[in-house]
Enzyme design. Sequence first.
Site, PDB file in Angstrom:
ATOM      1  N   ALA A 300     -14.833  28.713   6.523  1.00  0.00           N
ATOM      2  CA  ALA A 300     -15.633  29.283   5.778  1.00  0.00           C
ATOM      3  C   ALA A 300     -15.374  28.869   4.243  1.00  0.00           C
ATOM      4  O   ALA A 300     -14.678  27.981   3.804  1.00  0.00           O
ATOM      5  CB  ALA A 300     -15.848  30.857   6.080  1.00  0.00           C
ATOM      6  N   SER A 301     -15.724  30.055   3.528  1.00  0.00           N
ATOM      7  CA  SER A 301     -15.784  29.946   1.944  1.00  0.00           C
ATOM      8  C   SER A 301     -14.564  29.975   1.331  1.00  0.00           C
ATOM      9  O   SER A 301     -14.260  29.467   0.246  1.00  0.00           O
ATOM     10  CB  SER A 301     -16.608  31.035   1.408  1.00  0.00           C
ATOM     11  N   THR A 302     -13.311  30.123   2.000  1.00  0.00           N
ATOM     12  CA  THR A 302     -12.015  29.868   1.506  1.00  0.00           C
ATOM     13  C   THR A 302     -11.846  28.368   1.486  1.00  0.00           C
ATOM     14  O   THR A 302     -10.897  27.874   0.532  1.00  0.00           O
ATOM     15  CB  THR A 302     -10.782  30.316   2.448  1.00  0.00           C
ATOM     16  N   TYR A 303     -12.585  27.565   2.056  1.00  0.00           N
ATOM     17  CA  TYR A 303     -12.498  26.088   2.014  1.00  0.00           C
ATOM     18  C   TYR A 303     -12.856  25.462   0.710  1.00  0.00           C
ATOM     19  O   TYR A 303     -12.828  24.537   0.160  1.00  0.00           O
ATOM     20  CB  TYR A 303     -13.151  25.404   3.171  1.00  0.00           C
TER      21      TYR A 303
END
Length: 592
Positions: A300-303
């Site tokens: 998710a947005s950690t990427y």
Amino acid sequence: MFCVIGAFSLLLVRLFFLQVIEGEEYRRLSENNCIRLQSIKAPRGLIFDAKQRLLVDNRPAFNLTIVPKDARPVEKTIGRLSAYTQIPEEAFYKKLKGSRRRGAYKPVVLKPDISRDLLAVVEAHKFDLPGIAIEILPKRHYLYRYAAHLIGYLGEISAAELKSGQYPESQGGDSVGKFGIEKSGEGELRGKSGGRQVEVNARGQVVRVLKTVDAVPGCNIHMTIDHRLQVTAESLLAEQVGAVVAADAETGNILAMANSPTFDQNAFVTGMSHKDWNTLITDPYRPMENKVIQGEYPPASTYKIVTAIAGLEEGVIDENTTFFCPGYYRYGDRTFRCWRRSGHGSVNVAGALTVSCDVFFYQVGQRLGVDRLARYARACGLGKRTGIRLGHEGDGLIPTAAWKKKRVGVPWQRGETLSIAIGQGYNLATPLQMVMLTAAVANGGTLYRPHIIKKIVSAGGDIVLEAKPEAIGRLPASPETLRIVKKGLWQVVNGSRGTARLAKVDGVRISGKTGTAQVVSRKKNEDKQRKNVSRHLKPHAWFVAYGEKNGEQIAVTVIVEHGEHGSSAAAPIARDLIRAYFMADEEEHHAE
């Protein structure tokens, strides 16, 4: 006289035959009856935490055994034993039936790990029970019900394991490591068995010990985890389904590794019923899975940390590049939504990390392309195993155009890159991969191999192995790129628009990134009806973070399955764990 002489001659010839010609054979048979070899099992090595706290010990276990040849008549002996112990005869015969291939003088375990009360009963009637004996063996004992997935457990060696050649001194019935440190450290933890030569009487009871070769205990393993931090991690995760992992950002040492739900390791030592085992392996929340290293989730947005690094390094954006976010992005005939329907307005890369703007990273991903993104992701440690000394580690997945063509049989669509750029689509990562990436960002770019073993010490006190920080690469990012990325991650927690303001801790400099990983595609109006969505359809909640204080750095990753929002479900867990880490350091400093 001739008859007398003839008779004595026959006797002399027979005596000569028995004592001289066949004497060696009869001597061997006689010694087998009165002199026997008994194995002495080596105590397994102990396991400690990083601060010398004993976590795994050995306790004495009393096994009720029978030597069939000494117990004749077996039926009578078994009948008496059943009457004394109140254990049905059928249970004993079942054990005997399963060991028919063993030698007649080899002891057969009728009931393992009996109670001390039962031990007293058998010892009180031992003269009425020929061939019955008590075998004392060291048994594994897990002092705390935590870190089950990290420490692991023992189980009886299987036929396949015996044939593999990996357990050269083991035999049927022995216990070996099946999971976690117990398995990966089997070679060091398992000692060297000894033995003794004993003289027994006609009833199979030991008369005296002739010779003893002492067993050599296994080596002791000192892990890198901190007891108090591990307890905190497990308690914070207790009501959730997911995983928490914390690492020293400067060394790669794992400080805590928690999974929920968990299991009781001692249940494997004392014996588990088929019903209990089936309950464990069929549980939909997978209590037997080490989610930190085996759980593969869309990052998710950690990427977006990776996408930001790639965009800055490839020059498709710089610190001042801005994109306008109206809440959506049209690409071809599709409309890609931002998580915030009203949009974020004009944002640069640090601001896009702060507010987790999807539209900004859609456009960065479009300019990079899937293969350039994949190259940076792999250089950041994703899509491959970290090399931690634990079995069954997952690889994760970083897709490329060639991978999709080979796997699915159709070409890559450029629109798919937009989903990849925000950590969705085919992307998969483990919490361990994400915590090592986060640690590398924190320490200035060095990727370390995660260590769970601090040192291995022999029973005599000699250090067999002492782990040192092992750098395995560097992030594909210049100091300037890392400065910009770290600025955005700082604002995630400390900025007025940050998505993880709940993670703020007074006195500790915390930076991080939230993530919400969808498990199924949502319908257009489903966001308005989230309260009615089944739990198993809700997104996973991510939070990766690092905390700094007084020159120390700790990196933490939290994944809460179906937790929906990283900001509310995962960030508070990371916050409390980081706070506990630095508070413990302060308490120790004051104590000194």
